[in-house]
Design a protein around this motif. Sequence first.
Motif, PDB file in Angstrom:
ATOM      1  N   GLY A   1     -11.059   7.478   7.608  1.00 53.03           N
ATOM      2  CA  GLY A   1     -10.154   7.124   8.698  1.00 53.03           C
ATOM      3  C   GLY A   1      -8.767   7.636   8.358  1.00 53.03           C
ATOM      4  O   GLY A   1      -8.038   7.046   7.558  1.00 53.03           O
ATOM      5  N   TYR A  10     -15.434   6.600  20.709  1.00 44.33           N
ATOM      6  CA  TYR A  10     -16.869   6.435  20.995  1.00 44.33           C
ATOM      7  C   TYR A  10     -17.120   4.995  21.443  1.00 44.33           C
ATOM      8  O   TYR A  10     -16.295   4.114  21.181  1.00 44.33           O
ATOM      9  N   GLU A  40     -10.291   9.347   1.799  1.00 44.65           N
ATOM     10  CA  GLU A  40      -9.758   8.392   2.771  1.00 44.65           C
ATOM     11  C   GLU A  40     -10.678   8.414   3.990  1.00 44.65           C
ATOM     12  O   GLU A  40     -10.883   9.468   4.605  1.00 44.65           O
ATOM     13  N   ASP A  42     -10.617   2.881   5.839  1.00 46.70           N
ATOM     14  CA  ASP A  42      -9.711   2.499   6.939  1.00 46.70           C
ATOM     15  C   ASP A  42     -10.203   3.148   8.239  1.00 46.70           C
ATOM     16  O   ASP A  42      -9.435   3.705   9.001  1.00 46.70           O
ATOM     17  N   SER A  54     -18.316   8.937   9.358  1.00 46.87           N
ATOM     18  CA  SER A  54     -18.195   8.638   7.925  1.00 46.87           C
ATOM     19  C   SER A  54     -19.571   8.462   7.268  1.00 46.87           C
ATOM     20  O   SER A  54     -19.768   8.849   6.120  1.00 46.87           O
ATOM     21  N   ASP A  99     -12.635  11.831   9.205  1.00 40.76           N
ATOM     22  CA  ASP A  99     -12.330  11.176  10.485  1.00 40.76           C
ATOM     23  C   ASP A  99     -13.121  11.851  11.596  1.00 40.76           C
ATOM     24  O   ASP A  99     -13.331  13.064  11.577  1.00 40.76           O
ATOM     25  N   LEU A 100     -13.523  11.062  12.571  1.00 40.18           N
ATOM     26  CA  LEU A 100     -14.262  11.591  13.715  1.00 40.18           C
ATOM     27  C   LEU A 100     -13.304  12.166  14.757  1.00 40.18           C
ATOM     28  O   LEU A 100     -13.664  13.063  15.513  1.00 40.18           O
ATOM     29  N   ARG A 134       0.841  -1.215   0.000  1.00 38.40           N
ATOM     30  CA  ARG A 134       0.000   0.000   0.000  1.00 38.40           C
ATOM     31  C   ARG A 134       0.872   1.259   0.000  1.00 38.40           C
ATOM     32  O   ARG A 134       0.439   2.318  -0.423  1.00 38.40           O
TER      33      ARG A 134
END
Length: 203
Positions: free
Chosen positions: A47, A75, A45, A127, A109, A70-71, A27
């Motif tokens: 994540g 959680y 992307e 991801d 997401s 991304d968050l 990758r």
Amino acid sequence: MDTLAYFINKYGIDITKESPFKLSISRETDIPQIFKELGFKIGAEIGVYRGAYSETLLKAIPGLKLSGIDLWEIYPGYRDYRKTDISEAQKEALERTKDYDCTLIRGWSNEIVKKFADESLDFVYIDGNHAFEYTVQDIALWSKKVRKGGVVYGHDFEDWSHNWRRFDMGVINAVTGWCRSYQIHPWFIIGKDKHPGWLYVKA
Ligand SMILES: C[S@@+](CC[C@H](N)C(=O)[O-])C[C@H]1O[C@@H](n2cnc3c(N)ncnc32)[C@H](O)[C@@H]1O
């Protein structure tokens, strides 16, 4: 360029055999080079974490316009990272991507995906949360955003059931089940790295 023909010819894939096909590629080096050769310019992307892979893609693919979702929050049910770790990660991601055409978007997401038009991406890299239901959800929602001939691609196709975080086999079962359910063939395992990936070309 016909993306599927590119993979079949480059790796000598005999499509009369069953998927998945394991490719001895990485990758880090091969995928960015392949996307560059295919002329991919628009990607997402899911994540981002510290932005290490965003930076790899942005460096290797000239003119890439990347959205990173991304968050950046722990959680319930998410076990990949500790709290202190994740709060520093967003800052680092911003720093790593600031010199490129990269937009970092903070959020879930499955919510952020609504901002993207169908078939608007050359590729998506999944991801985020590797649990089965999140992986299936990300594939289902984000694959719609990839154009025909684009690539749906993700990380961590592996059995984590012996890992302390106990992710089990979420990604393996999600990707295998998804590809079987929708008769996706051929599909590939990116097999050269310690943590393998997976991908398929959208028909
Ligand atoms: C494995 S890391 C990403 C690593 C990065 N792709 C790389 O290779 O450098 C996973 C990231 O997904 C994010 N994440 C987990 N669940 C999410 C969700 N439901 N929505 C958005 N982001 C999520 C986490 O905050 C974490 O930063």
